[in-house]
Design a protein around this motif. Structure first.
Motif, PDB file in Angstrom:
ATOM      1  N   SER A  43       0.839  -1.202   0.000  1.00 16.38           N
ATOM      2  CA  SER A  43       0.000   0.000   0.000  1.00 16.38           C
ATOM      3  C   SER A  43       0.872   1.248   0.000  1.00 16.38           C
ATOM      4  O   SER A  43       2.031   1.220   0.430  1.00 16.38           O
ATOM      5  N   ASP A  44       0.300   2.358  -0.475  1.00 18.35           N
ATOM      6  CA  ASP A  44       1.058   3.612  -0.514  1.00 18.35           C
ATOM      7  C   ASP A  44       1.464   4.063   0.884  1.00 18.35           C
ATOM      8  O   ASP A  44       2.586   4.537   1.088  1.00 18.35           O
ATOM      9  N   ARG A  45       0.563   3.948   1.836  1.00 20.57           N
ATOM     10  CA  ARG A  45       0.868   4.366   3.212  1.00 20.57           C
ATOM     11  C   ARG A  45       2.022   3.543   3.781  1.00 20.57           C
ATOM     12  O   ARG A  45       2.954   4.102   4.378  1.00 20.57           O
ATOM     13  N   PHE A  47       4.287   1.962   2.070  1.00 19.26           N
ATOM     14  CA  PHE A  47       5.497   2.282   1.324  1.00 19.26           C
ATOM     15  C   PHE A  47       6.110   3.584   1.822  1.00 19.26           C
ATOM     16  O   PHE A  47       7.340   3.680   2.009  1.00 19.26           O
ATOM     17  N   ASP A  48       5.286   4.597   2.053  1.00 16.32           N
ATOM     18  CA  ASP A  48       5.795   5.872   2.563  1.00 16.32           C
ATOM     19  C   ASP A  48       6.503   5.670   3.899  1.00 16.32           C
ATOM     20  O   ASP A  48       7.582   6.237   4.142  1.00 16.32           O
ATOM     21  N   THR A 120       1.929  15.050  -4.588  1.00 17.98           N
ATOM     22  CA  THR A 120       1.054  14.693  -3.475  1.00 17.98           C
ATOM     23  C   THR A 120       0.954  15.878  -2.533  1.00 17.98           C
ATOM     24  O   THR A 120       1.867  16.690  -2.429  1.00 17.98           O
ATOM     25  N   SER A 125       5.289  15.175   1.407  1.00 17.68           N
ATOM     26  CA  SER A 125       6.077  15.468   0.216  1.00 17.68           C
ATOM     27  C   SER A 125       7.103  16.568   0.484  1.00 17.68           C
ATOM     28  O   SER A 125       8.192  16.570  -0.098  1.00 17.68           O
ATOM     29  N   ARG A 156       9.787   4.305  -7.559  1.00 19.03           N
ATOM     30  CA  ARG A 156       8.416   4.350  -7.034  1.00 19.03           C
ATOM     31  C   ARG A 156       8.213   5.592  -6.172  1.00 19.03           C
ATOM     32  O   ARG A 156       7.178   6.259  -6.275  1.00 19.03           O
ATOM     33  N   ARG A 160       5.647   8.539  -7.300  1.00 25.36           N
ATOM     34  CA  ARG A 160       4.491   8.781  -6.431  1.00 25.36           C
ATOM     35  C   ARG A 160       4.429  10.234  -5.966  1.00 25.36           C
ATOM     36  O   ARG A 160       3.377  10.869  -6.033  1.00 25.36           O
ATOM     37  N   HIS A 161       5.531  10.763  -5.496  1.00 24.95           N
ATOM     38  CA  HIS A 161       5.500  12.083  -4.854  1.00 24.95           C
ATOM     39  C   HIS A 161       6.009  13.219  -5.736  1.00 24.95           C
ATOM     40  O   HIS A 161       5.739  14.385  -5.434  1.00 24.95           O
TER      41      HIS A 161
END
Length: 237
Positions: A43-45, A47-48, A120, A125, A156, A160-161
């Protein structure tokens, strides 16, 4: 301010010469509860959170003040830790909260470029722009100095950001090289003297292989090799 002061739960490791070799993986695990290769980053969360833990771990094993190593003032770093690692007890004393980073021109230029291209919303970010910019002046591949597992994770992160910037790297140039080239082009400067990349003697500098073992995995393997007996936790991270 040492990493032991910033991460008081690391105090037992600060003077242990054996643990220094795998401190990065250890800090990552203490932040997240798992070793890097065990992390679920689907998930993005998640991954962050993985990216942030990786950068913090890489900054810690470099030694010196962690705020300086990640390019964030102490108050901003404390806010990041509270938002993404609330289970970690952080010593938020005046020394931490008032720690300011002296940012040089090179870091500021990279940070401004990333901020202009962020895709984002929110604080994350902005934090990542500062952190990536600071780590970009380290000597290794950018993904390595961010503590990430491989180049794919960096791609990635940027896609994403900082999507509009990442989309411009259509020829798959090394990310650090691409960022610096973009800065030069934005200022009307020429970074390269050869008009066609394939005719350049430095082609491999820009487009060469960026694979390899992550710094945390390398350090963990070093500990396993040096272990005196079978009691060492030899999980591959």
């Amino acid at each position: 301010m040492s990493e032991a002061q910033f991460f008081p739960f690391m105090a037992d490791y600060a003077t242990d010469p054996t643990s220094r070799a795998h401190r990065g993986a250890t800090i990552y695990r203490l932040l997240t509860g798992v070793y890097p290769l065990e992390a679920d980053i689907s998930s993005d969360r998640n991954f962050d959170r993985h990216v942030l833990a990786s950068i913090l771990a890489a900054a810690a094993i470099d030694g010196g003040p962690i705020p300086k190593n990640v390019g964030l003032p102490g108050r901003e770093l404390a806010a990041l830790l509270e938002d993404y690692f609330p289970a970690v007890a952080i010593k938020a004393d005046n020394g931490l909260l008032h720690f300011m980073c002296e940012q040089d021109d090179e870091v500021a230029m990279i940070g401004d470029l990333l901020l202009e291209r962020r895709s984002t919303e929110g604080k994350l970010s902005g934090w990542l722009a500062a952190m990536v910019a600071r780590r970009a002046i380290e000597p290794n591949h950018l993904w390595e100095d961010l503590g990430l597992g491989d180049r794919g994770e960096l791609s990635r992160l940027l896609s994403r950001h900082f999507a509009s910037l990442a989309a411009r790297n259509i020829n798959n140039m090394r990310w650090k090289r691409f960022i610096y080239r973009t800065l030069c082009e934005n200022d009307g400067l020429l970074m390269c003297t050869t008009p066609v990349c394939t005719q350049c003697n430095d082609f491999n500098v820009c487009f060469g292989d960026e694979s390899g073992e992550s710094r945390m995995a390398e350090r963990r393997r070093e500990v396993v090799r040096q272990a005196p007996g079978p009691d060492i936790d030899n999980r591959d991270v």
